[in-house]
Design an enzyme around this catalytic site. Structure first.
Site, PDB file in Angstrom:
ATOM      1  N   ILE A 122       0.834  -1.194   0.000  1.00 20.56           N
ATOM      2  CA  ILE A 122       0.000   0.000   0.000  1.00 20.56           C
ATOM      3  C   ILE A 122       0.874   1.252   0.000  1.00 20.56           C
ATOM      4  O   ILE A 122       2.029   1.213   0.441  1.00 20.56           O
ATOM      5  CB  ILE A 122      -0.967  -0.030   1.222  1.00 20.56           C
ATOM      6  CG1 ILE A 122      -1.995   1.109   1.168  1.00 20.56           C
ATOM      7  CG2 ILE A 122      -0.204  -0.063   2.529  1.00 20.56           C
ATOM      8  CD1 ILE A 122      -3.111   0.988   2.206  1.00 20.56           C
ATOM      9  N   CYS A 123       0.328   2.332  -0.504  1.00 23.53           N
ATOM     10  CA  CYS A 123       0.928   3.668  -0.462  1.00 23.53           C
ATOM     11  C   CYS A 123       2.163   3.731  -1.370  1.00 23.53           C
ATOM     12  O   CYS A 123       2.074   3.511  -2.559  1.00 23.53           O
ATOM     13  CB  CYS A 123       1.230   4.050   0.982  1.00 23.53           C
ATOM     14  SG  CYS A 123       1.576   5.792   1.262  1.00 23.53           S
ATOM     15  N   ALA A 124       3.318   4.039  -0.804  1.00 21.71           N
ATOM     16  CA  ALA A 124       4.544   4.136  -1.591  1.00 21.71           C
ATOM     17  C   ALA A 124       5.150   2.769  -1.886  1.00 21.71           C
ATOM     18  O   ALA A 124       5.891   2.609  -2.857  1.00 21.71           O
ATOM     19  CB  ALA A 124       5.565   4.995  -0.850  1.00 21.71           C
ATOM     20  N   HIS A 168       0.162   5.174  -4.092  1.00 18.70           N
ATOM     21  CA  HIS A 168      -0.190   6.546  -3.743  1.00 18.70           C
ATOM     22  C   HIS A 168      -0.033   7.404  -5.006  1.00 18.70           C
ATOM     23  O   HIS A 168       0.903   7.193  -5.782  1.00 18.70           O
ATOM     24  CB  HIS A 168       0.742   7.046  -2.635  1.00 18.70           C
ATOM     25  CG  HIS A 168       0.332   8.358  -2.069  1.00 18.70           C
ATOM     26  ND1 HIS A 168       0.573   9.554  -2.729  1.00 18.70           N
ATOM     27  CD2 HIS A 168      -0.309   8.669  -0.917  1.00 18.70           C
ATOM     28  CE1 HIS A 168       0.105  10.545  -1.990  1.00 18.70           C
ATOM     29  NE2 HIS A 168      -0.440  10.048  -0.899  1.00 18.70           N
TER      30      HIS A 168
END
Length: 191
Positions: free
Chosen positions: A105-107, A127
């Protein structure tokens, strides 16, 4: 039957993502191991907003274990610390070769998975600030992307952490557990 999940953490990891993954999957019944990827092997982790986390063990103690899912939180520079952890890289490569699930998730989809060539030709998200770094992936700007064929699940960030985590529970335990968990956690929007 309990499923096994590895959640690697390191200094400056995004705490909302890490804790949401850990908590949600433990509620679902999974055995979740939180492993420190700190360079000094310390199990104390200071997350990106100063929240202190205590890992179960250093990542070196996880090398001989197989996991149903390895789930990477994001955050910066936490994702870079995960990227630079050779033990985690070895586990991720082995996980993919065995055809077991990898989640990020995210970066982390860009900074960890794409960096190590684990997203070649695979539908993935990250992201929005890291979408352009999904090298080799088929980048999709959606909150959650599940590539069933390659067993890769990716999501965009802290605001999608609950939906991401509930879908990890669905992958491990199926639709009924997903619905029961979402209802119990008052995540009706996920149903």
């Amino acid at each position: 039957m309990s499923k096994s999940v590895l959640v690697p953490v390191a200094h400056s990891i995004e705490e909302i993502e890490a804790v949401t993954i850990i908590d949600t999957l433990r509620r679902a019944g999974a055995t979740v191991t939180v492993a420190s990827c700190n360079a000094d092997s310390a199990i104390n982790v200071e997350a990106s907003r100063g929240v202190r986390l205590l890992a179960d063990c250093p990542i070196s103690e996880c090398l001989d274990t197989h996991y149903d899912i390895i789930a990477l939180p994001g955050g910066m520079p936490g994702a870079e610390h995960l990227r630079d952890c050779q033990a985690l890289t070895d586990l991720l490569i082995s996980q993919k070769q065995m055809g077991h699930w990898i989640a990020a998730i995210c970066a982390s989809p860009a900074i960890v998975l794409a960096h190590h060539g684990l997203l070649e030709g695979i539908r993935a998200t990250a992201h929005p600030n890291f979408q352009s770094q999904l090298t080799g992936a088929v980048a999709i700007n959606e909150p959650l992307v599940i590539d069933e064929n390659t067993k890769i699940i990716t999501s965009q960030g802290p605001g999608t952490a609950m939906y991401f985590s509930l879908n990890l529970a669905k992958i491990l335990y199926g639709e009924i557990v997903f619905r029961e968990l979402a209802t119990a956690m008052v995540a009706h929007w996920a149903l």
